[in-house]
Write a protein that holds these residues in place. Sequence first.
Motif, PDB file in Angstrom:
ATOM      1  N   GLN A 249     136.211  12.942  37.259  1.00  0.00           N
ATOM      2  CA  GLN A 249     134.993  12.423  37.887  1.00  0.00           C
ATOM      3  C   GLN A 249     134.144  13.563  38.425  1.00  0.00           C
ATOM      4  O   GLN A 249     132.921  13.566  38.281  1.00  0.00           O
ATOM      5  CB  GLN A 249     135.339  11.455  39.013  1.00  0.00           C
ATOM      6  CG  GLN A 249     135.905  10.152  38.535  1.00  0.00           C
ATOM      7  CD  GLN A 249     136.363   9.265  39.675  1.00  0.00           C
ATOM      8  OE1 GLN A 249     136.646   9.732  40.781  1.00  0.00           O
ATOM      9  NE2 GLN A 249     136.442   7.982  39.412  1.00  0.00           N
TER      10      GLN A 249
ATOM     11  N   TRP B 248     130.321  14.550  37.327  1.00  0.00           N
ATOM     12  CA  TRP B 248     129.281  14.610  38.362  1.00  0.00           C
ATOM     13  C   TRP B 248     128.658  16.009  38.416  1.00  0.00           C
ATOM     14  O   TRP B 248     127.440  16.142  38.472  1.00  0.00           O
ATOM     15  CB  TRP B 248     129.901  14.251  39.716  1.00  0.00           C
ATOM     16  CG  TRP B 248     128.938  14.323  40.847  1.00  0.00           C
ATOM     17  CD1 TRP B 248     127.955  13.428  41.166  1.00  0.00           C
ATOM     18  CD2 TRP B 248     128.860  15.350  41.834  1.00  0.00           C
ATOM     19  NE1 TRP B 248     127.291  13.830  42.292  1.00  0.00           N
ATOM     20  CE2 TRP B 248     127.822  15.013  42.719  1.00  0.00           C
ATOM     21  CE3 TRP B 248     129.571  16.522  42.051  1.00  0.00           C
ATOM     22  CZ2 TRP B 248     127.472  15.796  43.807  1.00  0.00           C
ATOM     23  CZ3 TRP B 248     129.236  17.311  43.137  1.00  0.00           C
ATOM     24  CH2 TRP B 248     128.197  16.950  43.991  1.00  0.00           C
TER      25      TRP B 248
ATOM     26  N   GLN C  84     126.349  16.457  35.536  1.00  0.00           N
ATOM     27  CA  GLN C  84     125.125  15.671  35.736  1.00  0.00           C
ATOM     28  C   GLN C  84     124.181  16.374  36.714  1.00  0.00           C
ATOM     29  O   GLN C  84     122.973  16.407  36.507  1.00  0.00           O
ATOM     30  CB  GLN C  84     125.487  14.289  36.257  1.00  0.00           C
ATOM     31  CG  GLN C  84     124.305  13.374  36.441  1.00  0.00           C
ATOM     32  CD  GLN C  84     124.723  12.008  36.975  1.00  0.00           C
ATOM     33  OE1 GLN C  84     125.870  11.800  37.369  1.00  0.00           O
ATOM     34  NE2 GLN C  84     123.800  11.089  36.975  1.00  0.00           N
TER      35      GLN C  84
ATOM     36  N   TRP D 101     131.188  17.080  47.261  1.00  0.00           N
ATOM     37  CA  TRP D 101     132.139  16.192  46.575  1.00  0.00           C
ATOM     38  C   TRP D 101     133.281  15.805  47.508  1.00  0.00           C
ATOM     39  O   TRP D 101     133.645  14.646  47.615  1.00  0.00           O
ATOM     40  CB  TRP D 101     132.680  16.880  45.322  1.00  0.00           C
ATOM     41  CG  TRP D 101     133.673  16.051  44.605  1.00  0.00           C
ATOM     42  CD1 TRP D 101     135.032  16.159  44.677  1.00  0.00           C
ATOM     43  CD2 TRP D 101     133.410  14.955  43.729  1.00  0.00           C
ATOM     44  NE1 TRP D 101     135.628  15.218  43.879  1.00  0.00           N
ATOM     45  CE2 TRP D 101     134.648  14.458  43.289  1.00  0.00           C
ATOM     46  CE3 TRP D 101     132.244  14.359  43.263  1.00  0.00           C
ATOM     47  CZ2 TRP D 101     134.760  13.395  42.410  1.00  0.00           C
ATOM     48  CZ3 TRP D 101     132.344  13.294  42.382  1.00  0.00           C
ATOM     49  CH2 TRP D 101     133.582  12.824  41.972  1.00  0.00           C
TER      50      TRP D 101
ATOM     51  N   GLU E 230     134.149  12.052  48.588  1.00  0.00           N
ATOM     52  CA  GLU E 230     135.336  11.439  48.009  1.00  0.00           C
ATOM     53  C   GLU E 230     136.540  11.369  48.942  1.00  0.00           C
ATOM     54  O   GLU E 230     137.471  10.646  48.664  1.00  0.00           O
ATOM     55  CB  GLU E 230     135.748  12.193  46.738  1.00  0.00           C
ATOM     56  CG  GLU E 230     134.727  12.077  45.631  1.00  0.00           C
ATOM     57  CD  GLU E 230     134.510  10.644  45.183  1.00  0.00           C
ATOM     58  OE1 GLU E 230     135.504   9.913  44.975  1.00  0.00           O
ATOM     59  OE2 GLU E 230     133.346  10.245  45.041  1.00  0.00           O
TER      60      GLU E 230
END
Length: 77
Positions: free
Chosen positions: A6, A10, A13, A54, A58
């Motif tokens: 993930q 990310w 992106q 992050w 998370e």
Amino acid sequence: MVADNQFKGWFQQVTGYAPFPFQARFACGEALPQLVPVPTGLGKTAMAVLAWLWRRRERDDFDSPHLRMRLEDDAGI
């Protein structure tokens, strides 16, 4: 492994580039390293900023006063 994948998606992106392995380890590892021996120009700033974001997003338990203090000290605040 899921968090690692993930993060990689990310990161790509956000930056347009796949993360280097050291960036993914910093973001998804259990402990923060004391030193990241990576040559200039290979993404240490992206690692520090994006991996921190992050981890904040998370991990509910990632509120490290030590990291906050260290970043402030390094910035000369």
